[in-house]
Design an enzyme around this catalytic site. Structure first.
Site, PDB file in Angstrom:
ATOM      1  N   ASN A   1      71.198  64.564  28.647  1.00  0.00           N
ATOM      2  CA  ASN A   1      72.562  64.489  28.110  1.00  0.00           C
ATOM      3  C   ASN A   1      73.606  64.528  29.234  1.00  0.00           C
ATOM      4  OD1 ASN A   1      72.380  64.105  25.348  1.00  0.00           O
ATOM      5  ND2 ASN A   1      72.201  66.279  24.890  1.00  0.00           N
TER       6      ASN A   1
ATOM      7  N   ASP B   1      71.966  61.041  21.525  1.00  0.00           N
ATOM      8  CA  ASP B   1      71.707  60.857  20.096  1.00  0.00           C
ATOM      9  C   ASP B   1      70.747  59.698  19.860  1.00  0.00           C
ATOM     10  OD1 ASP B   1      73.360  62.953  19.532  1.00  0.00           O
ATOM     11  OD2 ASP B   1      75.051  61.728  18.854  1.00  0.00           O
TER      12      ASP B   1
ATOM     13  N   GLU C   1      67.162  69.599  20.231  1.00  0.00           N
ATOM     14  CA  GLU C   1      66.146  68.633  20.664  1.00  0.00           C
ATOM     15  C   GLU C   1      64.750  69.037  20.215  1.00  0.00           C
ATOM     16  OE1 GLU C   1      66.720  71.453  24.217  1.00  0.00           O
ATOM     17  OE2 GLU C   1      67.901  70.629  22.563  1.00  0.00           O
TER      18      GLU C   1
ATOM     19  N   ASP D   1      59.327  69.998  21.485  1.00  0.00           N
ATOM     20  CA  ASP D   1      60.594  70.137  22.216  1.00  0.00           C
ATOM     21  C   ASP D   1      60.667  69.066  23.303  1.00  0.00           C
ATOM     22  OD1 ASP D   1      62.964  72.192  22.797  1.00  0.00           O
ATOM     23  OD2 ASP D   1      62.146  71.514  24.720  1.00  0.00           O
ATOM     24  N   ILE D   2      61.773  68.309  23.314  1.00  0.00           N
ATOM     25  CA  ILE D   2      61.945  67.272  24.335  1.00  0.00           C
ATOM     26  C   ILE D   2      62.191  67.940  25.685  1.00  0.00           C
ATOM     27  CG2 ILE D   2      63.301  65.276  25.076  1.00  0.00           C
ATOM     28  CD1 ILE D   2      64.031  64.794  22.165  1.00  0.00           C
TER      29      ILE D   2
END
Length: 322
Positions: free
Chosen positions: A202, A211, A238, A194-195
């Protein structure tokens, strides 16, 4: 009886022989079976019960890659892939004995053409009992159809943004690898990635840059994975997930560390972002070994739980449930 026999003579005539049609009303006069099959759209062979080819139209010659080689007199089973020989023999016996009808098919089989090329076909078998027993084989080339189906399946299981497998593709691969590894009593590891703080990314830089970030992260993940175990997917949003067949907990942890290092080295100046920007990930690992988990879903849930522990530990962390 002589007239009837003449009308069933097998002659392979040219497709452009207009003399076959006699009257101006378009009615056939004396058109035999061999001439008739030349006008059919499908590939057609007429063979004796022992498989000798007695008539073949141009479509059949094209399908079998035999345009420069005579087909008449050859044994039809020579072209049939060996694994389908028994199935074909069963169809012939069934229609010859009129178990169901005088026709069987369509049935999917495979051919080995004159030049060695293998083609998937759909085969229908019809039986003509009189005046001489013959089989009529109608073949449809499935090569293009199956290639298009394969392309559609690939598109349906691929994430359009990153080029990795999507959630559907991941689920299918996980179930397949689960079966293979558990049957062979070999380990199977899953890593969920997971980022960290991607929502803030964002919000600050916009979804277009978000993206671009996802694509960069996906590329780094693939490069960090072992060549023999590149089963990576965009799990959702993500989140990414890895399937590592034959990886025990130590091996899976090494892969996760390689992913972590690869992502720490990413730069984003090429997409117009500051050189000081860093992206990190949190990772959770679970390994099926010696029957620890009863299902692939249980394995996945364990990896997901480990991920949340990693995030609660301060992000940019790796946690394993084992």
């Amino acid at each position: 009886m002589k007239t009837a026999h003449n009308k069933t003579k097998l002659q392979a005539l040219a497709l452009n022989d207009d003399n076959l049609w006699s009257d101006e009303n378009g009615m056939a006069s004396g058109l035999d079976i061999g001439s008739f099959v030349q006008y059919l759209v499908e590939a057609v062979l007429i063979v004796s019960p022992d498989g000798t080819i007695e008539c073949a139209n141009a479509k059949a010659a094209l399908l079998l890659n035999c345009l420069g080689t005579p087909l008449i007199g050859r044994k039809w089973p020579e072209f049939l892939a060996s694994r389908y020989q028994q199935q074909y023999d069963g169809l012939v016996k069934m229609v010859a004995k009129r178990v169901l009808s005088l026709q069987a098919g369509p049935t999917e089989m495979a051919l080995r053409c004159a030049d060695g090329v293998v083609k998937d076909i759909e085969l229908s078998v019809s039986f003509i009992p009189e005046p001489e027993a013959r089989l009529v084989l109608v073949m449809r080339d499935l090569t293009r159809y199956k290639a298009e189906c394969q392309q559609l399946r690939l598109q349906a299981s691929t994430d359009a943004l990153t080029g990795l497998a999507n959630r559907r593709g991941f689920d299918e691969q996980l179930q397949q690898q689960w079966q293979l590894c558990t049957d062979a009593r070999r380990p199977l590891s899953v890593v969920i990635i997971d980022i960290d703080f991607f929502k803030q990314f964002n919000d600050r830089y916009g979804h277009i840059q978000g993206d671009a970030c996802l694509r960069k992260v996906a590329g780094a993940i693939v490069q960090a994975m072992p060549v023999e175990a590149r089963l990576a997917a965009r799990y959702g949003g993500e989140e990414f997930a890895l399937i590592l067949p034959q990886h025990n907990p130590v091996m899976a942890l090494e892969v996760a560390r390689n992913v972590q290092q690869a992502l720490r080295q990413l730069t984003f100046t090429d997409i117009g972002l500051p050189s000081t920007l860093n992206v990190t990930v949190s990772q959770g690992i679970a390994t099926e070994i010696n029957g620890q988990f009863r299902t692939s879903l249980a394995l996945l849930c364990a990896a997901d739980t480990a991920l949340y522990r990693a995030k609660s530990d301060g992000r940019d962390c790796i946690n394993t449930c084992n």
